[in-house]
Write a protein that holds these residues in place. Structure first.
Motif, short mmCIF file in Angstrom:
data_model
loop_
_atom_site.label_atom_id
_atom_site.label_comp_id
_atom_site.label_asym_id
_atom_site.label_seq_id
_atom_site.Cartn_x
_atom_site.Cartn_y
_atom_site.Cartn_z
N GLN A 271 0.86 -1.18 0.00
CA GLN A 271 0.00 0.00 0.00
C GLN A 271 0.90 1.23 0.00
O GLN A 271 1.80 1.35 0.84
N PHE A 272 0.67 2.13 -0.94
CA PHE A 272 1.40 3.40 -0.95
C PHE A 272 0.64 4.39 -0.08
O PHE A 272 -0.58 4.51 -0.19
N TRP A 273 1.34 5.08 0.80
CA TRP A 273 0.74 6.08 1.68
C TRP A 273 1.28 7.43 1.24
O TRP A 273 2.46 7.70 1.39
N ASP A 274 0.42 8.28 0.68
CA ASP A 274 0.88 9.53 0.10
C ASP A 274 0.88 10.71 1.07
O ASP A 274 0.88 11.86 0.66
N GLU A 275 0.89 10.40 2.35
CA GLU A 275 0.98 11.44 3.38
C GLU A 275 2.22 11.20 4.23
O GLU A 275 2.67 10.06 4.38
N GLU A 276 2.74 12.28 4.79
CA GLU A 276 3.88 12.15 5.69
C GLU A 276 3.38 11.78 7.08
O GLU A 276 2.20 11.95 7.41
N ARG A 277 4.27 11.28 7.90
CA ARG A 277 3.93 11.00 9.30
C ARG A 277 3.53 12.30 9.98
O ARG A 277 3.91 13.37 9.53
N ASP A 278 2.80 12.20 11.08
CA ASP A 278 2.39 13.40 11.81
C ASP A 278 3.13 13.51 13.14
O ASP A 278 2.57 13.92 14.15
N ASP A 279 4.41 13.15 13.11
CA ASP A 279 5.23 13.23 14.32
C ASP A 279 6.59 13.83 13.96
O ASP A 279 6.75 14.40 12.89
N GLU A 280 7.56 13.69 14.86
CA GLU A 280 8.87 14.29 14.62
C GLU A 280 9.63 13.65 13.46
O GLU A 280 10.67 14.15 13.04
N TYR A 281 9.09 12.56 12.89
CA TYR A 281 9.72 11.89 11.76
C TYR A 281 9.03 12.23 10.43
O TYR A 281 9.20 11.53 9.45
N ALA A 282 8.27 13.29 10.41
CA ALA A 282 7.53 13.68 9.20
C ALA A 282 8.46 13.91 8.01
O ALA A 282 8.07 13.68 6.87
N ASP A 283 9.70 14.32 8.29
CA ASP A 283 10.63 14.57 7.18
C ASP A 283 11.10 13.28 6.51
O ASP A 283 11.81 13.33 5.51
N TRP A 284 10.67 12.12 7.00
CA TRP A 284 10.98 10.86 6.32
C TRP A 284 10.24 10.76 4.99
O TRP A 284 10.62 10.02 4.12
N GLY A 285 9.13 11.51 4.85
CA GLY A 285 8.39 11.54 3.60
C GLY A 285 7.27 10.51 3.51
O GLY A 285 6.88 9.90 4.51
N THR A 286 6.77 10.31 2.32
CA THR A 286 5.71 9.34 2.07
C THR A 286 6.28 7.93 2.23
O THR A 286 7.50 7.76 2.38
N SER A 287 5.41 6.93 2.18
CA SER A 287 5.88 5.57 2.44
C SER A 287 5.11 4.53 1.65
O SER A 287 3.98 4.75 1.23
N THR A 288 5.76 3.39 1.47
CA THR A 288 5.11 2.21 0.91
C THR A 288 5.15 1.13 1.96
O THR A 288 6.20 0.86 2.55
N TRP A 289 4.01 0.54 2.22
CA TRP A 289 3.85 -0.49 3.25
C TRP A 289 3.74 -1.84 2.56
O TRP A 289 3.06 -1.99 1.53
N TYR A 290 4.39 -2.84 3.12
CA TYR A 290 4.38 -4.20 2.62
C TYR A 290 3.85 -5.12 3.72
O TYR A 290 4.28 -5.01 4.87
N PHE A 291 2.93 -6.00 3.35
CA PHE A 291 2.28 -6.86 4.34
C PHE A 291 2.36 -8.33 3.94
O PHE A 291 2.22 -8.66 2.76
N GLU A 292 2.53 -9.17 4.96
CA GLU A 292 2.33 -10.61 4.83
C GLU A 292 1.18 -10.95 5.77
O GLU A 292 1.25 -10.64 6.97
N THR A 293 0.12 -11.55 5.22
CA THR A 293 -1.03 -11.92 6.04
C THR A 293 -1.31 -13.41 5.89
O THR A 293 -0.95 -14.03 4.87
N ASN A 294 -1.97 -13.97 6.90
CA ASN A 294 -2.34 -15.39 6.83
C ASN A 294 -3.74 -15.52 6.22
O ASN A 294 -4.35 -14.53 5.80
N ASP A 295 -4.25 -16.74 6.21
CA ASP A 295 -5.56 -16.99 5.60
C ASP A 295 -6.70 -16.33 6.37
O ASP A 295 -7.79 -16.14 5.83
N ALA A 296 -6.47 -15.95 7.64
CA ALA A 296 -7.47 -15.24 8.44
C ALA A 296 -7.29 -13.73 8.32
O ALA A 296 -7.92 -12.97 9.06
#
Length: 85
Positions: free
Chosen positions: A6-31
């Motif tokens: 999932q691409f997140w096109d917003e910056e964090r809302d904390d002191e790490y906001a300058d890290w920029g936007t992010s892409t999240w990667y997930f591994e999920t089970n059958d549930a």
């Protein structure tokens, strides 16, 4: 297991906001429980969480269930996920 991003096109809302936007990667089970999670930020910072590392000062593993439809993500392969892991 299911693998998706999932691409997140917003910056964090904390002191790490300058890290920029992010892409999240997930591994999920059958549930649809998130087993592993990686976040890659625009500035190349990376966070990783799983049952052995649930959280740190930057964030934590997604609680509950998550599906690709809920986050409007893209399917990826297990191999692609584990290249980052």
């Amino acid at each position: 297991m299911k693998y998706f991003t999932q691409f997140w096109d917003e910056e964090r809302d904390d002191e790490y906001a300058d890290w920029g936007t992010s892409t999240w990667y997930f591994e999920t089970n059958d549930a649809d429980e998130v087993l592993k999670q990686i976040t890659v930020y625009k500035n190349e910072k990376v966070t990783k969480y799983d049952e052995d590392h649930l959280e740190d000062e930057f964030g934590g593993l997604c609680e509950g269930t998550l599906t690709i439809d809920e986050c409007d993500g893209d399917v990826i392969s297990k191999e692609e996920f584990y290249k980052l892991w």
